[in-house]
Design a protein around this motif. Structure first.
Motif, short mmCIF file in Angstrom:
data_model
loop_
_atom_site.label_atom_id
_atom_site.label_comp_id
_atom_site.label_asym_id
_atom_site.label_seq_id
_atom_site.Cartn_x
_atom_site.Cartn_y
_atom_site.Cartn_z
N ARG A 24 0.65 -1.07 0.02
CA ARG A 24 -0.08 -0.07 0.10
C ARG A 24 0.86 1.28 0.00
O ARG A 24 0.54 2.35 -0.56
CB ARG A 24 -0.93 0.01 1.08
CG ARG A 24 -2.07 1.13 1.07
CD ARG A 24 -3.19 0.86 2.26
NE ARG A 24 -3.73 -0.12 1.69
CZ ARG A 24 -5.33 0.16 1.42
NH1 ARG A 24 -5.73 1.03 1.97
NH2 ARG A 24 -5.94 -0.99 1.21
N GLU A 25 2.05 1.27 0.78
CA GLU A 25 2.86 2.42 0.67
C GLU A 25 3.49 2.73 -0.64
O GLU A 25 3.30 3.82 -0.91
CB GLU A 25 3.90 2.26 1.52
CG GLU A 25 3.65 2.14 3.13
CD GLU A 25 4.91 1.56 4.17
OE1 GLU A 25 5.80 1.26 3.35
OE2 GLU A 25 4.77 1.58 5.09
N ASP A 26 3.45 1.77 -1.57
CA ASP A 26 4.08 1.83 -2.59
C ASP A 26 3.01 2.21 -3.72
O ASP A 26 3.20 3.34 -4.54
CB ASP A 26 4.72 0.51 -3.46
CG ASP A 26 5.98 0.16 -2.80
OD1 ASP A 26 6.65 0.99 -2.01
OD2 ASP A 26 6.57 -1.03 -2.98
N LEU A 27 1.75 1.87 -3.55
CA LEU A 27 0.65 2.25 -4.07
C LEU A 27 0.50 3.86 -3.96
O LEU A 27 0.29 4.55 -4.89
CB LEU A 27 -0.61 1.65 -3.85
CG LEU A 27 -0.79 0.09 -4.36
CD1 LEU A 27 -1.92 -0.57 -4.03
CD2 LEU A 27 -0.65 0.23 -6.00
N GLN A 28 0.64 4.24 -2.77
CA GLN A 28 0.41 5.75 -2.30
C GLN A 28 1.37 6.55 -3.14
O GLN A 28 1.13 7.65 -3.71
CB GLN A 28 0.45 5.97 -0.84
CG GLN A 28 -0.82 5.35 -0.26
CD GLN A 28 -0.80 5.58 1.40
OE1 GLN A 28 0.19 5.23 1.91
NE2 GLN A 28 -1.89 5.52 1.86
N LYS A 29 2.71 6.20 -3.22
CA LYS A 29 3.47 6.95 -3.76
C LYS A 29 3.45 7.12 -5.21
O LYS A 29 3.55 8.18 -5.95
CB LYS A 29 4.87 6.23 -3.48
CG LYS A 29 5.49 6.44 -2.01
CD LYS A 29 6.89 5.84 -1.86
CE LYS A 29 7.28 5.72 -0.60
NZ LYS A 29 8.39 5.08 -0.29
N LEU A 31 0.42 6.81 -6.95
CA LEU A 31 -0.84 7.74 -7.04
C LEU A 31 -0.47 9.12 -6.70
O LEU A 31 -0.55 10.00 -7.72
CB LEU A 31 -1.80 7.26 -6.13
CG LEU A 31 -2.20 5.90 -6.37
CD1 LEU A 31 -3.45 5.70 -5.14
CD2 LEU A 31 -2.98 6.06 -7.47
N GLU A 32 0.57 9.42 -5.81
CA GLU A 32 1.01 10.94 -5.64
C GLU A 32 1.60 11.53 -6.94
O GLU A 32 1.41 12.42 -7.16
CB GLU A 32 1.66 10.87 -4.19
CG GLU A 32 1.04 10.78 -2.93
CD GLU A 32 1.84 10.74 -1.86
OE1 GLU A 32 3.07 10.91 -1.95
OE2 GLU A 32 1.12 10.36 -0.68
N CYS A 50 -7.91 3.60 -7.20
CA CYS A 50 -7.11 2.37 -6.83
C CYS A 50 -7.69 1.27 -6.06
O CYS A 50 -8.18 1.73 -5.02
CB CYS A 50 -5.66 2.82 -5.96
SG CYS A 50 -4.57 1.59 -5.58
#
Length: 59
Positions: A24-29, A31-32, A50
């Motif tokens: 999830r941390e990678d997905l957030q990066k 998306l940002e 997502c």
């Protein structure tokens, strides 16, 4: 790697993907970064969705 080098050496991937979840941390990066990307005439019209819940993806 500098920004220009990253842009000039990027590649598309059309092979098979691994069947493992992206943290999830990678997905957030990711998306940002997508939301921070420039838009035509700076209209900011991009929307990103997502889904990482397996049950929702099955539907």
């Amino acid at each position: 790697m500098n920004t220009l080098g990253c842009i000039m050496t990027r590649r598309s991937y059309r092979g098979k993907y691994k069947n493992q979840p992206v943290p999830r941390e990678d997905l957030q990066k990711i998306l940002e970064a997508g939301l921070a990307a420039p838009s035509g005439c700076n209209k900011q019209t991009t929307s990103l969705i997502c889904v990482d819940d397996a049950e929702i993806l099955k539907k």
